[in-house]
Design an enzyme around this catalytic site. Structure first.
Site, PDB file in Angstrom:
ATOM      1  CD  GLU A  97      12.706 -17.360  20.453  1.00 51.67           C
ATOM      2  OE1 GLU A  97      12.966 -16.851  19.362  1.00 51.67           O
ATOM      3  OE2 GLU A  97      11.633 -17.173  21.062  1.00 51.67           O
TER       4      GLU A  97
ATOM      5  CE  LYS B 132      10.137 -13.711  21.916  1.00 52.30           C
ATOM      6  NZ  LYS B 132      10.676 -14.401  20.744  1.00 52.30           N
TER       7      LYS B 132
ATOM      8  CE  LYS C 238       3.304 -17.898  16.280  1.00 54.59           C
ATOM      9  NZ  LYS C 238       4.346 -16.955  16.090  1.00 54.59           N
TER      10      LYS C 238
ATOM     11  CG  HIS D 195       6.307 -22.480  16.908  1.00 53.98           C
ATOM     12  ND1 HIS D 195       5.709 -22.487  15.672  1.00 53.98           N
ATOM     13  CD2 HIS D 195       6.780 -21.221  17.072  1.00 53.98           C
ATOM     14  CE1 HIS D 195       5.823 -21.293  15.122  1.00 53.98           C
ATOM     15  NE2 HIS D 195       6.459 -20.502  15.947  1.00 53.98           N
TER      16      HIS D 195
ATOM     17  CE  LYS E  99      12.274 -24.104  13.415  1.00 53.34           C
ATOM     18  NZ  LYS E  99      13.317 -23.128  13.246  1.00 53.34           N
TER      19      LYS E  99
ATOM     20  NE  ARG F 149      -4.137  -1.674   1.869  1.00 54.04           N
ATOM     21  CZ  ARG F 149      -5.263  -1.690   2.528  1.00 54.04           C
ATOM     22  NH1 ARG F 149      -5.390  -0.966   3.609  1.00 54.04           N
ATOM     23  NH2 ARG F 149      -6.278  -2.414   2.112  1.00 54.04           N
TER      24      ARG F 149
ATOM     25  CG  HIS G  20       8.599 -21.044  11.364  1.00 51.16           C
ATOM     26  ND1 HIS G  20       8.000 -20.325  12.351  1.00 51.16           N
ATOM     27  CD2 HIS G  20       9.885 -21.205  11.754  1.00 51.16           C
ATOM     28  CE1 HIS G  20       8.879 -20.051  13.300  1.00 51.16           C
ATOM     29  NE2 HIS G  20      10.044 -20.586  12.962  1.00 51.16           N
TER      30      HIS G  20
ATOM     31  CG  ASP H 269       5.408 -15.501  19.845  1.00 55.37           C
ATOM     32  OD1 ASP H 269       4.960 -15.212  18.722  1.00 55.37           O
ATOM     33  OD2 ASP H 269       6.630 -15.541  20.106  1.00 55.37           O
TER      34      ASP H 269
HETATM   35  C1  BG6 Z   1       7.964 -17.221  15.822  1.00 53.52           C
HETATM   36  C2  BG6 Z   1       7.698 -16.395  17.046  1.00 53.52           C
HETATM   37  O1  BG6 Z   1       6.814 -17.909  15.437  1.00 53.52           O
HETATM   38  O2  BG6 Z   1       8.991 -18.152  16.106  1.00 53.52           O
HETATM   39  C3  BG6 Z   1       8.955 -15.680  17.497  1.00 53.52           C
HETATM   40  O3  BG6 Z   1       6.685 -15.444  16.755  1.00 53.52           O
HETATM   41  C4  BG6 Z   1      10.078 -16.658  17.678  1.00 53.52           C
HETATM   42  O4  BG6 Z   1       8.725 -14.956  18.687  1.00 53.52           O
HETATM   43  C5  BG6 Z   1      10.235 -17.553  16.455  1.00 53.52           C
HETATM   44  O5  BG6 Z   1      11.264 -15.922  17.896  1.00 53.52           O
HETATM   45  C6  BG6 Z   1      11.227 -18.664  16.705  1.00 53.52           C
HETATM   46  O6  BG6 Z   1      11.465 -19.348  15.515  1.00 53.52           O
HETATM   47  P1  BG6 Z   1      12.851 -20.078  15.251  1.00 53.52           P
HETATM   48  O7  BG6 Z   1      12.660 -20.747  13.922  1.00 53.52           O
HETATM   49  O8  BG6 Z   1      13.906 -19.012  15.244  1.00 53.52           O
HETATM   50  O9  BG6 Z   1      13.029 -21.035  16.372  1.00 53.52           O
END
Ligand code: BG6
Length: 496
Positions: free
Chosen positions: A219, A342, A151, A243, A185, A54, A181, A238
């Site tokens: 993370e 995190k 998501k 996941h 993997k 946009r 995602h 999240d």
């Molecule tokens: C995302 C989350 O779906 O996955 C993030 O929104 C997170 O907060 C990320 O950091 C982690 O993905 P990966 O592939 O780096 O483990």
């Protein structure tokens, strides 16, 4: 033809229209994934990419940004290949959802009327309904069209149902690709192969032989520039809602009779439906939530969550640890410990299957024999280790110690593992929905999550602060939940 290739669906020509085409996700993941597959020769068909934005004149800097991000994901770019790839990119400015604004896209798509069109909605989920509606009104959807969504799909069961209902007004379920995602993997896909292509584990894959399962996604990053979104979701929505639950499903599910999307997804839904609901009491004893305070990560001073957000208060959790039960025949009474946070000392994701100890110890010299462990390191350093007791050589009697039988992915396969999005993009183009979530799967996950969010509300459960660069509020809860303790967790597992 090689036998292994016989069942592989061919890639057919396609057009991919990326809404939010100059956004972070598109630049970091979608274009690099398409480029990698193109460079690998897998996209050897006619295709075009339509980034949509946009923002007026966004085209001017887009190609440079794409180059920059492709370069980041792939140190060496073959310039000739990039020039060919560039020719496929046709940025389009679409300022609103009015039918008139879609006319140019319509006429460009009409040039290749027999191609499948993939609409990738790389935008906030609040925009999904309106975009689908605009595509519908513009008569851009046909039986070959697909829609890809990311998501967060809502913030509760009700909001996710609402989003699904809006999308379903324009697309059928077999046209909708909901991305998680983690399922793209390599090491996550290997969980299916590990379980269902190895006779070895099947007979011990139950609460009769498994003491506990630990799933950890740690993370080192904080919330970065995603504070607005993150503060409304927190670690539970999240990471766990999608996941970690997907990982749990792959560990706990029954074997599907064939490897087809609905057969696999049926088994995952059954697991989600068996998850033991939280009560206000178990939410207190079996769950922990935390928030990072200031500290040091990789030797750098980092801010607290509130400082990152520039806020004075927030009860959003950046760490969560849960004790979960799958109430079915196979898993009765085996706890699954799910943990994610995190600002931990390092990034790693791992699943540990803790087997029970042997029934009778014939080597009493060293006390109780520890159970075997199967350690599946998903990232980084992708490895699988089977920890077994081994006799220490020497004449001094039977002494043993845990030693790992190790499979190192990188050493064994000697090639860079493809990014999750590469596999997912190819599956979308081929029309294979196995690695995408079905609506009932998503709803089953939400139903269970809501038993916890409701209980947290009733209990007014607060976060425990943990220092950035630590493994979470572990020690503080040692005597309450036994969920995350520095001593019992598997981080920095010496066996791997
Ligand atoms: C995302 C989350 O779906 O996955 C993030 O929104 C997170 O907060 C990320 O950091 C982690 O993905 P990966 O592939 O780096 O483990």
């Amino acid at each position: 033809m090689d036998k292994s290739q016989q069942n592989v669906k061919k890639i057919k020509p396609f057009d991919i229209v990326v809404f939010g085409g100059d956004g972070d996700l598109a630049l970091r993941k979608i274009y690099p994934a398409l480029y990698q597959r193109f460079e690998a020769g897998q996209l050897n068909v006619d295709f075009r990419i339509f980034p949509i934005s946009r923002k007026l004149n966004f085209e001017e800097s887009l190609i440079n940004s794409i180059y920059e991000f492709v370069h980041k994901s792939n140190q060496i770019i073959d310039d000739e290949t990039f020039q060919l790839f560039k020719k496929k990119i046709k940025p389009l400015y679409i300022p609103s959802n009015k039918v008139d604004d879609f006319l140019e896209l319509k006429s460009m798509l009409a040039e290749n009327v027999n191609y499948q069109t993939i609409f990738y909605l790389s935008t906030p989920s609040s925009a999904f309904g309106e975009i689908c509606d605009a595509l519908n009104r513009s008569k851009l959807i046909n039986a070959k069209s697909k829609v890809v969504i990311e998501k967060p799909l809502g913030t509760s069961l009700a909001t996710s149902q609402e989003i699904n209902a809006q999308i379903s007004n324009s697309f059928l379920e077999n046209q909708i690709y909901r991305i998680d995602h983690y399922l793209g993997k390599e090491t996550v896909q290997n969980l299916m192969v590990l379980r269902f292509a190895n006779h070895l584990f099947e007979h011990s894959w139950s609460s009769e032989h498994i003491d506990s399962v630990q799933i950890t996604v740690a993370e080192s990053l904080g919330v970065e520039n995603r504070g607005d979104y993150y503060d409304k979701s927190g670690a539970l929505l999240d990471m766990v809602q999608n996941h970690l639950l997907q990982l749990l499903c792959l560990i706990a599910m029954e074997p599907p009779s064939i490897l087809q999307a609905d057969f696999v997804r049926n088994e995952k839904v059954k697991v989600l439906n068996c998850l033991k609901r939280y009560t206000n009491e178990t939410a207190q004893t079996d769950t922990v939530r935390g928030q990072y305070s200031r500290g040091k990560v990789h030797d750098c001073e980092v801010n607290s969550y509130l400082e990152d957000l520039k806020k004075y208060e927030s009860n959003t959790e950046t760490f969560v640890a849960l004790k979960v039960f799958v109430d079915n025949w196979r898993w009765k009474n085996t706890p699954f410990y799910l943990r994610t946070g995190k600002r931990m000392p390092k990034r790693y994701s791992e699943i540990v299957i803790n087997f029970k100890t042997v029934r009778h110890n014939v080597f009493p010299i060293q006390g109780e024999i520890p159970g075997n462990k199967l350690i599946i390191r998903l990232q980084p350093e992708e490895t699988i280790a089977l920890v077994q007791m081994t006799k220490v050589p020497g004449p001094g009697g039977y002494r043993y110690k845990p030693i790992s039988l190790k499979l190192d992915y990188m050493d064994t396969f000697k090639e860079k593992l493809p990014d999750a999005y590469e596999r997912l993009m190819i599956d979308i183009i081929r029309g294979d929905q196995t690695l995408f979530m079905r609506q009932d799967e998503l709803e089953a996950a939400w139903e269970w999550i809501e038993t916890l969010t409701d209980a947290w509300k009733v209990n007014a459960q607060r976060n425990i602060l943990y220092e950035s660069g630590s493994w979470g509020p572990g020690d503080k809860i040692l005597n309450s939940g036994h969920i995350w303790s520095t001593s019992s967790s598997n981080h920095e597992n010496k066996n791997i």
